[in-house]
Design a protein around this motif. Structure first.
Motif, PDB file in Angstrom:
ATOM      1  N   MET A   1       9.843  -6.575   6.964  1.00  0.00           N
ATOM      2  CA  MET A   1       9.916  -7.273   5.701  1.00  0.00           C
ATOM      3  C   MET A   1       8.499  -7.656   5.244  1.00  0.00           C
ATOM      4  O   MET A   1       7.690  -8.130   6.015  1.00  0.00           O
ATOM      5  CB  MET A   1      10.769  -8.525   5.863  1.00  0.00           C
ATOM      6  CG  MET A   1      10.960  -9.254   4.587  1.00  0.00           C
ATOM      7  SD  MET A   1      12.230 -10.494   4.860  1.00  0.00           S
ATOM      8  CE  MET A   1      11.719 -11.670   3.706  1.00  0.00           C
ATOM      9  N   VAL A   2       8.229  -7.431   3.996  1.00  0.00           N
ATOM     10  CA  VAL A   2       6.927  -7.746   3.408  1.00  0.00           C
ATOM     11  C   VAL A   2       6.961  -9.148   2.841  1.00  0.00           C
ATOM     12  O   VAL A   2       7.853  -9.494   2.062  1.00  0.00           O
ATOM     13  CB  VAL A   2       6.575  -6.727   2.302  1.00  0.00           C
ATOM     14  CG1 VAL A   2       5.271  -7.094   1.639  1.00  0.00           C
ATOM     15  CG2 VAL A   2       6.528  -5.316   2.865  1.00  0.00           C
ATOM     16  N   THR A   3       5.970  -9.940   3.230  1.00  0.00           N
ATOM     17  CA  THR A   3       5.900 -11.306   2.709  1.00  0.00           C
ATOM     18  C   THR A   3       5.248 -11.295   1.327  1.00  0.00           C
ATOM     19  O   THR A   3       4.609 -10.312   0.929  1.00  0.00           O
ATOM     20  CB  THR A   3       5.092 -12.211   3.645  1.00  0.00           C
ATOM     21  OG1 THR A   3       3.736 -11.775   3.641  1.00  0.00           O
ATOM     22  CG2 THR A   3       5.643 -12.197   5.062  1.00  0.00           C
ATOM     23  N   ALA A   4       5.379 -12.398   0.639  1.00  0.00           N
ATOM     24  CA  ALA A   4       4.775 -12.523  -0.688  1.00  0.00           C
ATOM     25  C   ALA A   4       3.256 -12.405  -0.606  1.00  0.00           C
ATOM     26  O   ALA A   4       2.629 -11.752  -1.440  1.00  0.00           O
ATOM     27  CB  ALA A   4       5.172 -13.843  -1.340  1.00  0.00           C
ATOM     28  N   SER A   5       2.654 -13.007   0.403  1.00  0.00           N
ATOM     29  CA  SER A   5       1.196 -12.924   0.519  1.00  0.00           C
ATOM     30  C   SER A   5       0.739 -11.503   0.848  1.00  0.00           C
ATOM     31  O   SER A   5      -0.307 -11.056   0.382  1.00  0.00           O
ATOM     32  CB  SER A   5       0.670 -13.918   1.568  1.00  0.00           C
ATOM     33  OG  SER A   5       1.161 -13.607   2.845  1.00  0.00           O
ATOM     34  N   GLN A   6       1.522 -10.763   1.621  1.00  0.00           N
ATOM     35  CA  GLN A   6       1.193  -9.363   1.906  1.00  0.00           C
ATOM     36  C   GLN A   6       1.297  -8.515   0.631  1.00  0.00           C
ATOM     37  O   GLN A   6       0.482  -7.622   0.404  1.00  0.00           O
ATOM     38  CB  GLN A   6       2.115  -8.799   2.988  1.00  0.00           C
ATOM     39  CG  GLN A   6       1.854  -9.374   4.358  1.00  0.00           C
ATOM     40  CD  GLN A   6       2.904  -8.943   5.366  1.00  0.00           C
ATOM     41  OE1 GLN A   6       4.087  -8.812   5.043  1.00  0.00           O
ATOM     42  NE2 GLN A   6       2.461  -8.749   6.607  1.00  0.00           N
ATOM     43  N   GLU A   7       2.303  -8.808  -0.176  1.00  0.00           N
ATOM     44  CA  GLU A   7       2.474  -8.092  -1.442  1.00  0.00           C
ATOM     45  C   GLU A   7       1.308  -8.365  -2.376  1.00  0.00           C
ATOM     46  O   GLU A   7       0.765  -7.441  -3.008  1.00  0.00           O
ATOM     47  CB  GLU A   7       3.794  -8.496  -2.105  1.00  0.00           C
ATOM     48  CG  GLU A   7       4.061  -7.797  -3.424  1.00  0.00           C
ATOM     49  CD  GLU A   7       4.309  -6.304  -3.298  1.00  0.00           C
ATOM     50  OE1 GLU A   7       4.101  -5.595  -4.298  1.00  0.00           O
ATOM     51  OE2 GLU A   7       4.698  -5.844  -2.209  1.00  0.00           O
ATOM     52  N   VAL A   8       0.889  -9.626  -2.467  1.00  0.00           N
ATOM     53  CA  VAL A   8      -0.260  -9.993  -3.304  1.00  0.00           C
ATOM     54  C   VAL A   8      -1.517  -9.286  -2.804  1.00  0.00           C
ATOM     55  O   VAL A   8      -2.299  -8.753  -3.583  1.00  0.00           O
ATOM     56  CB  VAL A   8      -0.447 -11.526  -3.348  1.00  0.00           C
ATOM     57  CG1 VAL A   8      -1.778 -11.911  -3.977  1.00  0.00           C
ATOM     58  CG2 VAL A   8       0.711 -12.172  -4.092  1.00  0.00           C
ATOM     59  N   GLN A   9      -1.718  -9.271  -1.484  1.00  0.00           N
ATOM     60  CA  GLN A   9      -2.885  -8.598  -0.901  1.00  0.00           C
ATOM     61  C   GLN A   9      -2.861  -7.104  -1.201  1.00  0.00           C
ATOM     62  O   GLN A   9      -3.880  -6.515  -1.544  1.00  0.00           O
ATOM     63  CB  GLN A   9      -2.938  -8.829   0.614  1.00  0.00           C
ATOM     64  CG  GLN A   9      -4.144  -8.199   1.279  1.00  0.00           C
ATOM     65  CD  GLN A   9      -5.459  -8.752   0.769  1.00  0.00           C
ATOM     66  OE1 GLN A   9      -5.604  -9.956   0.575  1.00  0.00           O
ATOM     67  NE2 GLN A   9      -6.411  -7.883   0.523  1.00  0.00           N
ATOM     68  N   ALA A  10      -1.704  -6.486  -1.107  1.00  0.00           N
ATOM     69  CA  ALA A  10      -1.578  -5.059  -1.388  1.00  0.00           C
ATOM     70  C   ALA A  10      -1.907  -4.766  -2.851  1.00  0.00           C
ATOM     71  O   ALA A  10      -2.593  -3.787  -3.162  1.00  0.00           O
ATOM     72  CB  ALA A  10      -0.174  -4.568  -1.051  1.00  0.00           C
ATOM     73  N   LEU A  11      -1.442  -5.610  -3.751  1.00  0.00           N
ATOM     74  CA  LEU A  11      -1.738  -5.430  -5.177  1.00  0.00           C
ATOM     75  C   LEU A  11      -3.236  -5.604  -5.458  1.00  0.00           C
ATOM     76  O   LEU A  11      -3.821  -4.857  -6.239  1.00  0.00           O
ATOM     77  CB  LEU A  11      -0.920  -6.405  -6.016  1.00  0.00           C
ATOM     78  CG  LEU A  11       0.584  -6.130  -6.082  1.00  0.00           C
ATOM     79  CD1 LEU A  11       1.315  -7.285  -6.768  1.00  0.00           C
ATOM     80  CD2 LEU A  11       0.858  -4.808  -6.776  1.00  0.00           C
ATOM     81  N   ALA A  12      -3.851  -6.593  -4.814  1.00  0.00           N
ATOM     82  CA  ALA A  12      -5.287  -6.823  -4.996  1.00  0.00           C
ATOM     83  C   ALA A  12      -6.089  -5.646  -4.457  1.00  0.00           C
ATOM     84  O   ALA A  12      -7.073  -5.214  -5.071  1.00  0.00           O
ATOM     85  CB  ALA A  12      -5.707  -8.116  -4.304  1.00  0.00           C
ATOM     86  N   THR A  13      -5.676  -5.108  -3.326  1.00  0.00           N
ATOM     87  CA  THR A  13      -6.355  -3.951  -2.744  1.00  0.00           C
ATOM     88  C   THR A  13      -6.239  -2.739  -3.660  1.00  0.00           C
ATOM     89  O   THR A  13      -7.218  -2.020  -3.885  1.00  0.00           O
ATOM     90  CB  THR A  13      -5.769  -3.634  -1.348  1.00  0.00           C
ATOM     91  OG1 THR A  13      -5.958  -4.768  -0.505  1.00  0.00           O
ATOM     92  CG2 THR A  13      -6.436  -2.429  -0.733  1.00  0.00           C
ATOM     93  N   GLU A  14      -5.071  -2.514  -4.225  1.00  0.00           N
ATOM     94  CA  GLU A  14      -4.865  -1.389  -5.147  1.00  0.00           C
ATOM     95  C   GLU A  14      -5.690  -1.573  -6.413  1.00  0.00           C
ATOM     96  O   GLU A  14      -6.291  -0.621  -6.919  1.00  0.00           O
ATOM     97  CB  GLU A  14      -3.380  -1.247  -5.491  1.00  0.00           C
ATOM     98  CG  GLU A  14      -3.082  -0.142  -6.484  1.00  0.00           C
ATOM     99  CD  GLU A  14      -3.518   1.249  -6.018  1.00  0.00           C
ATOM    100  OE1 GLU A  14      -3.865   2.082  -6.893  1.00  0.00           O
ATOM    101  OE2 GLU A  14      -3.533   1.511  -4.809  1.00  0.00           O
TER     102      GLU A  14
END
Length: 94
Positions: free
Chosen positions: A1-14
């Motif tokens: 499961m992806v956490t909200a902070s992991q999702e935010v980090q992934a979006l920032a990286t992209e």
């Protein structure tokens, strides 16, 4: 499961990757000369021209003829590109 902070980090990286891609295209379109160019002499051998071109490709040329003697992988100045990683069959000394 992806956490909200992991999702935010992934979006920032992209987003950063997309910015870098656009910046690299911009830089490439505005670079009209080598990033570095200098004559190198090692010992008593002939001098060669060492040139660093975009995108971080190091090239070595024979000064007298202009022949390219070596070329690196982009961003890896100590690793030969595929066309210089093997000796041609006619260059082997007998």
């Amino acid at each position: 499961m992806v956490t909200a902070s992991q999702e935010v980090q992934a979006l920032a990286t992209e987003a950063a990757a997309q910015r870098l891609k656009r910046a690299a295209t911009f830089a490439a379109s505005h670079i009209d000369k080598p990033l570095f160019k200098k004559t190198m002499r090692v010992g008593s051998g002939p001098a060669v021209l060492v040139r660093l071109d975009w995108p971080g490709v190091l090239r070595v040329f024979e000064i007298a003829t202009g022949e390219m003697l070596a070329e690196s992988l982009p961003g890896q100045p100590d690793r030969a590109s595929a066309r210089f990683s093997q000796l041609p069959s006619n260059s082997v000394h007998r």
